[in-house]
Design an enzyme around this catalytic site. Structure first.
Site, PDB file in Angstrom:
ATOM      1  N   LYS A   6       9.833  17.293   9.471  1.00 57.59           N
ATOM      2  CA  LYS A   6       9.972  16.274  10.521  1.00 57.59           C
ATOM      3  C   LYS A   6       8.865  15.227  10.411  1.00 57.59           C
ATOM      4  O   LYS A   6       9.126  14.032  10.405  1.00 57.59           O
ATOM      5  CB  LYS A   6       9.937  16.920  11.922  1.00 57.59           C
ATOM      6  N   ARG A  23      12.072  19.937  22.891  1.00 55.60           N
ATOM      7  CA  ARG A  23      11.996  21.198  22.182  1.00 55.60           C
ATOM      8  C   ARG A  23      12.677  22.325  22.923  1.00 55.60           C
ATOM      9  O   ARG A  23      12.625  23.466  22.502  1.00 55.60           O
ATOM     10  CB  ARG A  23      10.527  21.544  22.027  1.00 55.60           C
ATOM     11  N   ARG A  32       0.783  23.445   3.239  1.00 58.64           N
ATOM     12  CA  ARG A  32       0.605  22.134   3.874  1.00 58.64           C
ATOM     13  C   ARG A  32      -0.868  21.789   4.075  1.00 58.64           C
ATOM     14  O   ARG A  32      -1.675  22.608   4.488  1.00 58.64           O
ATOM     15  CB  ARG A  32       1.291  22.108   5.246  1.00 58.64           C
ATOM     16  N   ARG A  39      -3.752  23.348   9.025  1.00 62.05           N
ATOM     17  CA  ARG A  39      -3.558  23.570  10.464  1.00 62.05           C
ATOM     18  C   ARG A  39      -3.786  25.032  10.838  1.00 62.05           C
ATOM     19  O   ARG A  39      -3.394  25.925  10.113  1.00 62.05           O
ATOM     20  CB  ARG A  39      -2.149  23.137  10.868  1.00 62.05           C
ATOM     21  N   ARG A  71       6.515  30.989  15.373  1.00 66.81           N
ATOM     22  CA  ARG A  71       7.042  29.645  15.665  1.00 66.81           C
ATOM     23  C   ARG A  71       8.523  29.563  15.324  1.00 66.81           C
ATOM     24  O   ARG A  71       9.289  28.898  16.012  1.00 66.81           O
ATOM     25  CB  ARG A  71       6.240  28.584  14.906  1.00 66.81           C
TER      26      ARG A  71
HETATM   27  P1  AP5 Z   1       6.067  18.710   7.717  1.00 61.57           P
HETATM   28  O1  AP5 Z   1       6.674  17.371   7.561  1.00 61.57           O
HETATM   29  O2  AP5 Z   1       4.659  18.808   8.166  1.00 61.57           O
HETATM   30  O3  AP5 Z   1       7.024  19.636   8.641  1.00 61.57           O
HETATM   31  P2  AP5 Z   1       7.319  19.571  10.204  1.00 61.57           P
HETATM   32  O4  AP5 Z   1       8.789  19.752  10.392  1.00 61.57           O
HETATM   33  O5  AP5 Z   1       6.678  18.383  10.824  1.00 61.57           O
HETATM   34  O6  AP5 Z   1       6.612  20.929  10.622  1.00 61.57           O
HETATM   35  P3  AP5 Z   1       5.601  21.228  11.823  1.00 61.57           P
HETATM   36  O7  AP5 Z   1       4.927  22.509  11.465  1.00 61.57           O
HETATM   37  O8  AP5 Z   1       4.751  20.054  12.129  1.00 61.57           O
HETATM   38  O9  AP5 Z   1       6.608  21.461  12.960  1.00 61.57           O
HETATM   39  P4  AP5 Z   1       6.352  22.165  14.274  1.00 61.57           P
HETATM   40  O10 AP5 Z   1       7.571  21.760  15.015  1.00 61.57           O
HETATM   41  O11 AP5 Z   1       6.135  23.616  14.172  1.00 61.57           O
HETATM   42  O12 AP5 Z   1       4.932  21.613  14.762  1.00 61.57           O
HETATM   43  P5  AP5 Z   1       4.490  20.516  15.819  1.00 61.57           P
HETATM   44  O13 AP5 Z   1       3.300  19.823  15.315  1.00 61.57           O
HETATM   45  O14 AP5 Z   1       5.654  19.695  16.253  1.00 61.57           O
HETATM   46  O15 AP5 Z   1       6.256  19.479   6.315  1.00 61.57           O
HETATM   47  C1  AP5 Z   1       5.698  20.772   6.100  1.00 61.57           C
HETATM   48  C2  AP5 Z   1       5.164  20.893   4.660  1.00 61.57           C
HETATM   49  O16 AP5 Z   1       6.272  20.814   3.752  1.00 61.57           O
HETATM   50  C3  AP5 Z   1       4.205  19.773   4.246  1.00 61.57           C
HETATM   51  O17 AP5 Z   1       3.193  20.290   3.436  1.00 61.57           O
HETATM   52  C4  AP5 Z   1       5.086  18.799   3.444  1.00 61.57           C
HETATM   53  O18 AP5 Z   1       4.328  18.117   2.446  1.00 61.57           O
HETATM   54  C5  AP5 Z   1       6.090  19.763   2.823  1.00 61.57           C
HETATM   55  N1  AP5 Z   1       7.405  19.147   2.640  1.00 61.57           N
HETATM   56  C6  AP5 Z   1       8.085  18.341   3.515  1.00 61.57           C
HETATM   57  N2  AP5 Z   1       9.271  17.976   3.004  1.00 61.57           N
HETATM   58  C7  AP5 Z   1       9.360  18.566   1.779  1.00 61.57           C
HETATM   59  C8  AP5 Z   1      10.341  18.584   0.742  1.00 61.57           C
HETATM   60  N3  AP5 Z   1      11.494  17.887   0.872  1.00 61.57           N
HETATM   61  N4  AP5 Z   1      10.107  19.322  -0.354  1.00 61.57           N
HETATM   62  C9  AP5 Z   1       8.944  20.006  -0.495  1.00 61.57           C
HETATM   63  N5  AP5 Z   1       7.967  20.024   0.438  1.00 61.57           N
HETATM   64  C10 AP5 Z   1       8.168  19.314   1.551  1.00 61.57           C
HETATM   65  O19 AP5 Z   1       4.076  21.415  17.045  1.00 61.57           O
HETATM   66  C11 AP5 Z   1       2.929  22.239  17.005  1.00 61.57           C
HETATM   67  C12 AP5 Z   1       2.729  22.934  18.328  1.00 61.57           C
HETATM   68  O20 AP5 Z   1       2.524  21.964  19.376  1.00 61.57           O
HETATM   69  C13 AP5 Z   1       3.910  23.771  18.830  1.00 61.57           C
HETATM   70  O21 AP5 Z   1       3.901  25.057  18.274  1.00 61.57           O
HETATM   71  C14 AP5 Z   1       3.665  23.755  20.337  1.00 61.57           C
HETATM   72  O22 AP5 Z   1       2.659  24.662  20.688  1.00 61.57           O
HETATM   73  C15 AP5 Z   1       3.150  22.350  20.575  1.00 61.57           C
HETATM   74  N6  AP5 Z   1       4.224  21.407  20.896  1.00 61.57           N
HETATM   75  C16 AP5 Z   1       4.594  20.305  20.176  1.00 61.57           C
HETATM   76  N7  AP5 Z   1       5.624  19.669  20.759  1.00 61.57           N
HETATM   77  C17 AP5 Z   1       5.918  20.378  21.894  1.00 61.57           C
HETATM   78  C18 AP5 Z   1       6.905  20.219  22.917  1.00 61.57           C
HETATM   79  N8  AP5 Z   1       7.803  19.240  22.907  1.00 61.57           N
HETATM   80  N9  AP5 Z   1       6.923  21.149  23.926  1.00 61.57           N
HETATM   81  C19 AP5 Z   1       6.023  22.137  23.968  1.00 61.57           C
HETATM   82  N10 AP5 Z   1       5.082  22.356  23.026  1.00 61.57           N
HETATM   83  C20 AP5 Z   1       5.023  21.480  21.987  1.00 61.57           C
HETATM   84 MG    MG Z   2       5.103  18.065  12.182  1.00 65.29          MG
END
Ligand code: AP5
Ligand code: MG
Length: 216
Positions: A13, A88, A127, A159, A170
């Site tokens: 994402k 979410r 990552r 992270r 997660r």
């Molecule tokens: P990346 O692009 O970083 O993946 P992502 O989908 O953004 O994964 P996240 O871990 O950020 O998602 P998340 O939803 O768990 O975390 P968030 O920060 O939103 O890609 C991952 C890796 O893969 C990278 O190394 C990249 O280079 C590689 N990659 C990407 N595409 C690729 C490809 N095509 N081929 C190969 N490699 C590839 O949330 C974190 C925390 O915040 C949550 O757990 C929660 O506690 C809180 N939070 C956030 N939003 C909310 C909400 N709305 N409500 C409540 N709590 C929330």
């Molecule tokens: Mg992300």
């Protein structure tokens, strides 16, 4: 254009959001990034969010929604935005819908990035994120041997919530709380799924192809 990206942790994402938002000239709004900025800034919001994030649980809705409401009220978000990581769960989605309605706005499209669990664990274990510009890298797929960002020279970090057991939790949280959104948005007829496997540029191309018909 008002767009939401949904998909499990590690679906890409954040990676895709940086390219899609820049292609469409709209701000990328990532709730995870805003929480992490608050954690590193040591704010009250950051202290609260950290306890949930470290476990891989969702931060309580009232806190998250208030934060998103503030961000969406800013000037740069009035003509469109890309939301990464919000909503979410169904209650967040319902409140977002009502909030936008009050502002005489609505979502144009929800893009689901589809990828399986094993790929997710592999992606998150490697990552690295730039502490300066936020660019997302992968040690294996981007062949990163040092901890320096090729774009800005900043230092890369891993992270705290990317430990394998936290990643698995997660994924459970995604299945239980976030995946019902797929049905919610399918019923609203604004959901489009995109295969998020393969090289990053190919996924971006697929995503842009899916988005174009909706981008007025
Ligand atoms: P990346 O692009 O970083 O993946 P992502 O989908 O953004 O994964 P996240 O871990 O950020 O998602 P998340 O939803 O768990 O975390 P968030 O920060 O939103 O890609 C991952 C890796 O893969 C990278 O190394 C990249 O280079 C590689 N990659 C990407 N595409 C690729 C490809 N095509 N081929 C190969 N490699 C590839 O949330 C974190 C925390 O915040 C949550 O757990 C929660 O506690 C809180 N939070 C956030 N939003 C909310 C909400 N709305 N409500 C409540 N709590 C929330
Ligand atoms: Mg992300």
């Amino acid at each position: 254009m008002r767009l939401v990206l949904v998909g499990p942790p590690g679906a890409g994402k954040g990676t895709q959001a940086q390219f899609i938002a820049s292609n469409l000239s709209i701000p990328k709004i990532s709730t995870g990034d805003i929480f992490r900025a608050n954690v590193s800034g040591g704010t009250e919001l950051g202290k609260l969010a950290k306890t949930y994030m470290d476990r891989g649980d969702l931060v309580p809705d009232e806190v998250t929604i208030a934060m998103v409401r503030d961000r969406l009220s800013e000037e740069d978000a009035q003509d469109g935005f890309l939301l990464d990581g919000f909503p979410r769960n169904v209650p967040q989605a319902e409140i977002l819908r009502d909030m936008l309605k009050d502002w005489e706005q609505k979502l144009d499209l929800v893009l689901e990035l589809v990828v399986d669990d094993e790929e997710v664990v592999r992606r998150l274990a490697g990552r690295r994120t730039c502490s300066q510009c936020g660019r997302i890298w992968h040690v294996e797929f981007d062949d990163k041997r040092d901890d320096i960002c090729d774009v800005c020279g900043g230092t890369l970090f891993q992270r705290d919530d990317d430990k394998e057991e936290t990643v698995r939790h997660r994924l459970e949280v995604y299945q239980q709380q976030t995946s019902p959104l797929i049905r919610f948005y399918a019923e609203e007829d604004i959901l489009v799924g995109v295969d998020a496997t393969g090289p990053v540029e190919e996924v971006t191309q697929r995503a842009m192809k899916a988005i174009r018909p909706y981008a007025g």
